[in-house]
Design a protein around this motif. Structure first.
Motif, PDB file in Angstrom:
ATOM      1  N   MET A   1       0.754  -1.252   0.114  1.00  0.00           N
ATOM      2  CA  MET A   1      -0.099  -0.144   0.159  1.00  0.00           C
ATOM      3  C   MET A   1       0.802   1.278   0.048  1.00  0.00           C
ATOM      4  O   MET A   1       1.770   1.330   0.711  1.00  0.00           O
ATOM      5  CB  MET A   1      -0.810   0.082   1.210  1.00  0.00           C
ATOM      6  N   ARG A   2       0.622   2.105  -0.865  1.00  0.00           N
ATOM      7  CA  ARG A   2       1.326   3.594  -0.876  1.00  0.00           C
ATOM      8  C   ARG A   2       0.421   4.400  -0.072  1.00  0.00           C
ATOM      9  O   ARG A   2      -0.608   4.855  -0.103  1.00  0.00           O
ATOM     10  CB  ARG A   2       1.466   3.962  -2.390  1.00  0.00           C
ATOM     11  N   ARG A   3       1.217   4.718   1.191  1.00  0.00           N
ATOM     12  CA  ARG A   3       0.711   5.687   2.235  1.00  0.00           C
ATOM     13  C   ARG A   3       1.407   7.063   2.404  1.00  0.00           C
ATOM     14  O   ARG A   3       2.559   6.701   2.484  1.00  0.00           O
ATOM     15  CB  ARG A   3       0.732   4.962   3.416  1.00  0.00           C
ATOM     16  N   ALA A   4       0.701   7.937   2.509  1.00  0.00           N
ATOM     17  CA  ALA A   4       1.454   9.254   2.620  1.00  0.00           C
ATOM     18  C   ALA A   4       0.996  10.028   3.528  1.00  0.00           C
ATOM     19  O   ALA A   4      -0.296   9.749   4.076  1.00  0.00           O
ATOM     20  CB  ALA A   4       1.288  10.138   1.287  1.00  0.00           C
ATOM     21  N   VAL A   5       1.632  10.905   4.184  1.00  0.00           N
ATOM     22  CA  VAL A   5       1.263  11.845   5.320  1.00  0.00           C
ATOM     23  C   VAL A   5       1.219  13.219   4.874  1.00  0.00           C
ATOM     24  O   VAL A   5       2.351  13.686   4.255  1.00  0.00           O
ATOM     25  CB  VAL A   5       2.245  11.622   6.584  1.00  0.00           C
ATOM     26  N   CYS A   6       0.326  13.888   5.312  1.00  0.00           N
ATOM     27  CA  CYS A   6       0.231  15.396   4.969  1.00  0.00           C
ATOM     28  C   CYS A   6       0.174  15.913   6.497  1.00  0.00           C
ATOM     29  O   CYS A   6      -0.968  16.179   7.032  1.00  0.00           O
ATOM     30  CB  CYS A   6      -1.135  15.760   4.189  1.00  0.00           C
ATOM     31  N   PRO A   7       1.303  16.357   6.803  1.00  0.00           N
ATOM     32  CA  PRO A   7       1.314  17.022   8.336  1.00  0.00           C
ATOM     33  C   PRO A   7       1.236  18.408   8.321  1.00  0.00           C
ATOM     34  O   PRO A   7       1.454  19.210   7.411  1.00  0.00           O
ATOM     35  CB  PRO A   7       2.984  16.761   8.738  1.00  0.00           C
ATOM     36  N   GLY A   8       0.649  19.136   9.401  1.00  0.00           N
ATOM     37  CA  GLY A   8       0.673  20.453   9.586  1.00  0.00           C
ATOM     38  C   GLY A   8      -0.276  20.650  10.929  1.00  0.00           C
ATOM     39  O   GLY A   8      -0.664  19.983  11.629  1.00  0.00           O
ATOM     40  N   SER A   9      -0.417  21.845  11.033  1.00  0.00           N
ATOM     41  CA  SER A   9      -0.955  22.353  12.185  1.00  0.00           C
ATOM     42  C   SER A   9      -2.637  22.465  11.763  1.00  0.00           C
ATOM     43  O   SER A   9      -3.470  22.538  12.874  1.00  0.00           O
ATOM     44  CB  SER A   9      -0.464  23.763  12.715  1.00  0.00           C
ATOM     45  N   PHE A  10      -2.877  23.160  10.568  1.00  0.00           N
ATOM     46  CA  PHE A  10      -4.170  23.084  10.277  1.00  0.00           C
ATOM     47  C   PHE A  10      -5.079  24.070  11.134  1.00  0.00           C
ATOM     48  O   PHE A  10      -6.196  23.605  11.549  1.00  0.00           O
ATOM     49  CB  PHE A  10      -4.824  21.642  10.001  1.00  0.00           C
ATOM     50  N   ASP A  11      -4.537  25.107  11.585  1.00  0.00           N
ATOM     51  CA  ASP A  11      -5.134  26.020  12.640  1.00  0.00           C
ATOM     52  C   ASP A  11      -5.691  27.482  11.847  1.00  0.00           C
ATOM     53  O   ASP A  11      -4.893  28.341  12.235  1.00  0.00           O
ATOM     54  CB  ASP A  11      -4.346  26.045  13.940  1.00  0.00           C
ATOM     55  N   PRO A  12      -6.691  27.542  11.016  1.00  0.00           N
ATOM     56  CA  PRO A  12      -7.585  26.328  10.701  1.00  0.00           C
ATOM     57  C   PRO A  12      -7.117  25.949   9.129  1.00  0.00           C
ATOM     58  O   PRO A  12      -6.224  26.304   8.647  1.00  0.00           O
ATOM     59  CB  PRO A  12      -8.890  27.179  10.519  1.00  0.00           C
ATOM     60  N   VAL A  13      -7.793  24.733   8.793  1.00  0.00           N
ATOM     61  CA  VAL A  13      -7.487  24.261   7.439  1.00  0.00           C
ATOM     62  C   VAL A  13      -8.090  25.092   6.468  1.00  0.00           C
ATOM     63  O   VAL A  13      -9.266  25.924   6.822  1.00  0.00           O
ATOM     64  CB  VAL A  13      -8.200  22.707   7.269  1.00  0.00           C
ATOM     65  N   THR A  14      -7.332  25.338   5.295  1.00  0.00           N
ATOM     66  CA  THR A  14      -7.437  26.312   4.305  1.00  0.00           C
ATOM     67  C   THR A  14      -8.083  25.589   3.137  1.00  0.00           C
ATOM     68  O   THR A  14      -7.877  24.326   2.965  1.00  0.00           O
ATOM     69  CB  THR A  14      -6.494  27.443   3.894  1.00  0.00           C
ATOM     70  N   ARG A  15      -8.466  26.170   2.141  1.00  0.00           N
ATOM     71  CA  ARG A  15      -8.755  25.602   0.890  1.00  0.00           C
ATOM     72  C   ARG A  15      -7.440  25.252   0.089  1.00  0.00           C
ATOM     73  O   ARG A  15      -7.349  24.315  -0.740  1.00  0.00           O
ATOM     74  CB  ARG A  15      -9.585  26.572  -0.194  1.00  0.00           C
ATOM     75  N   GLY A  16      -6.219  26.033   0.521  1.00  0.00           N
ATOM     76  CA  GLY A  16      -5.053  25.548   0.027  1.00  0.00           C
ATOM     77  C   GLY A  16      -4.609  24.174   0.334  1.00  0.00           C
ATOM     78  O   GLY A  16      -4.171  23.248  -0.277  1.00  0.00           O
ATOM     79  N   HIS A  17      -4.909  24.058   1.905  1.00  0.00           N
ATOM     80  CA  HIS A  17      -4.585  22.724   2.585  1.00  0.00           C
ATOM     81  C   HIS A  17      -5.416  21.449   1.546  1.00  0.00           C
ATOM     82  O   HIS A  17      -5.053  20.438   1.483  1.00  0.00           O
ATOM     83  CB  HIS A  17      -4.852  22.606   4.079  1.00  0.00           C
ATOM     84  N   LEU A  18      -6.744  22.001   1.691  1.00  0.00           N
ATOM     85  CA  LEU A  18      -7.745  20.727   1.088  1.00  0.00           C
ATOM     86  C   LEU A  18      -7.208  20.462  -0.263  1.00  0.00           C
ATOM     87  O   LEU A  18      -7.526  19.407  -0.918  1.00  0.00           O
ATOM     88  CB  LEU A  18      -9.109  21.332   1.058  1.00  0.00           C
ATOM     89  N   ASP A  19      -6.800  21.430  -1.023  1.00  0.00           N
ATOM     90  CA  ASP A  19      -6.345  21.234  -2.473  1.00  0.00           C
ATOM     91  C   ASP A  19      -5.386  20.259  -2.303  1.00  0.00           C
ATOM     92  O   ASP A  19      -5.230  19.181  -3.388  1.00  0.00           O
ATOM     93  CB  ASP A  19      -5.952  22.567  -3.324  1.00  0.00           C
ATOM     94  N   ILE A  20      -4.314  20.324  -1.642  1.00  0.00           N
ATOM     95  CA  ILE A  20      -3.111  19.209  -1.561  1.00  0.00           C
ATOM     96  C   ILE A  20      -3.768  18.165  -1.033  1.00  0.00           C
ATOM     97  O   ILE A  20      -3.248  17.041  -1.606  1.00  0.00           O
ATOM     98  CB  ILE A  20      -2.102  19.895  -0.704  1.00  0.00           C
ATOM     99  N   ILE A  21      -4.315  17.987  -0.256  1.00  0.00           N
ATOM    100  CA  ILE A  21      -4.908  16.855   0.355  1.00  0.00           C
ATOM    101  C   ILE A  21      -5.856  15.956  -0.618  1.00  0.00           C
ATOM    102  O   ILE A  21      -5.712  14.828  -0.807  1.00  0.00           O
ATOM    103  CB  ILE A  21      -5.882  16.987   1.489  1.00  0.00           C
ATOM    104  N   ASP A  22      -6.750  16.658  -1.380  1.00  0.00           N
ATOM    105  CA  ASP A  22      -7.548  16.161  -2.393  1.00  0.00           C
ATOM    106  C   ASP A  22      -6.530  15.719  -3.560  1.00  0.00           C
ATOM    107  O   ASP A  22      -6.780  14.231  -4.071  1.00  0.00           O
ATOM    108  CB  ASP A  22      -8.263  17.149  -2.912  1.00  0.00           C
ATOM    109  N   ARG A  23      -5.451  16.328  -4.082  1.00  0.00           N
ATOM    110  CA  ARG A  23      -4.734  15.778  -4.928  1.00  0.00           C
ATOM    111  C   ARG A  23      -3.969  14.728  -4.539  1.00  0.00           C
ATOM    112  O   ARG A  23      -3.471  13.774  -5.398  1.00  0.00           O
ATOM    113  CB  ARG A  23      -3.958  17.024  -5.574  1.00  0.00           C
ATOM    114  N   SER A  24      -3.423  14.742  -3.411  1.00  0.00           N
ATOM    115  CA  SER A  24      -2.658  13.522  -2.609  1.00  0.00           C
ATOM    116  C   SER A  24      -3.361  12.073  -2.691  1.00  0.00           C
ATOM    117  O   SER A  24      -2.942  11.153  -2.870  1.00  0.00           O
ATOM    118  CB  SER A  24      -2.017  13.952  -1.290  1.00  0.00           C
ATOM    119  N   SER A  25      -4.747  12.409  -2.366  1.00  0.00           N
ATOM    120  CA  SER A  25      -5.628  11.460  -2.220  1.00  0.00           C
ATOM    121  C   SER A  25      -5.676  10.581  -3.412  1.00  0.00           C
ATOM    122  O   SER A  25      -5.973   9.403  -3.545  1.00  0.00           O
ATOM    123  CB  SER A  25      -6.795  11.557  -1.683  1.00  0.00           C
TER     124      SER A  25
END
Length: 162
Positions: A1-25
């Motif tokens: 299984m190819r598993r990745a970690v997206c680390p951060g403080s996410f205080d708060p999560v932004t649309r930029g964070h979500l774009d990276i998470i979505d693309r990573s998924s």
């Protein structure tokens, strides 16, 4: 299984964070959003609130899970059998810092870092700026999901009511 970690403080999560998470998924079998517990910093949102928000705004991504961690990221990656750390890069200044971290991580444990350029729509969006705008009653809906906007309004609703 190819598993990745997206680390951060996410205080708060932004649309930029979500774009990276979505693309990573779309690139990995599983993506772990790892919310950093930094005991020396007091965040606006508690770790539990950040996890709750992240789970809600990523519920449409079945291969994404949200957890918290403290300590070394490479230890977290090893404990979760994650071979890759994914980091969004907004500007050259991000790259300078993140490159040092990536080189340290590969030296310590062999964990690779994937630098993903941020969508230009979000290249200027930072959690700290979003909090500052929201604190003073500014419009943040284009920078964060609706849930985050509501939660920011709740946090700051008493500002200026002395």
């Amino acid at each position: 299984m190819r598993r990745a970690v997206c680390p951060g403080s996410f205080d708060p999560v932004t649309r930029g964070h979500l774009d990276i998470i979505d693309r990573s998924s779309r690139l990995f079998d599983e993506v772990i959003i790892a919310v950093l517990v930094n005991q020396t910093k007091q965040g606006l949102f508690s770790i539990a609130e950040r996890i709750e928000i992240l789970r809600e705004v990523t519920k449409n991504l079945p291969n994404v899970r949200v957890e918290s961690f403290q300590g070394l990221l490479v230890d977290y990656c090893r404990d979760n059998d994650a071979q890759v750390v994914v980091k969004g890069i907004r500007a050259v200044s991000d790259f300078d810092y993140e490159l040092q971290m990536a080189q340290m991580n590969i030296g310590l444990s062999g964990v690779e870092t994937l630098f993903m350029p941020t969508n230009p729509l979000y290249s200027f969006v930072a959690s700290s700026l979003v909090k500052e705008i929201a604190k003073w009653g500014g419009e943040v809906s284009s920078f964060v999901p609706e849930l985050v906007e509501r939660r920011l309004l709740e946090k700051f609703r008493d500002v200026g009511t002395d």
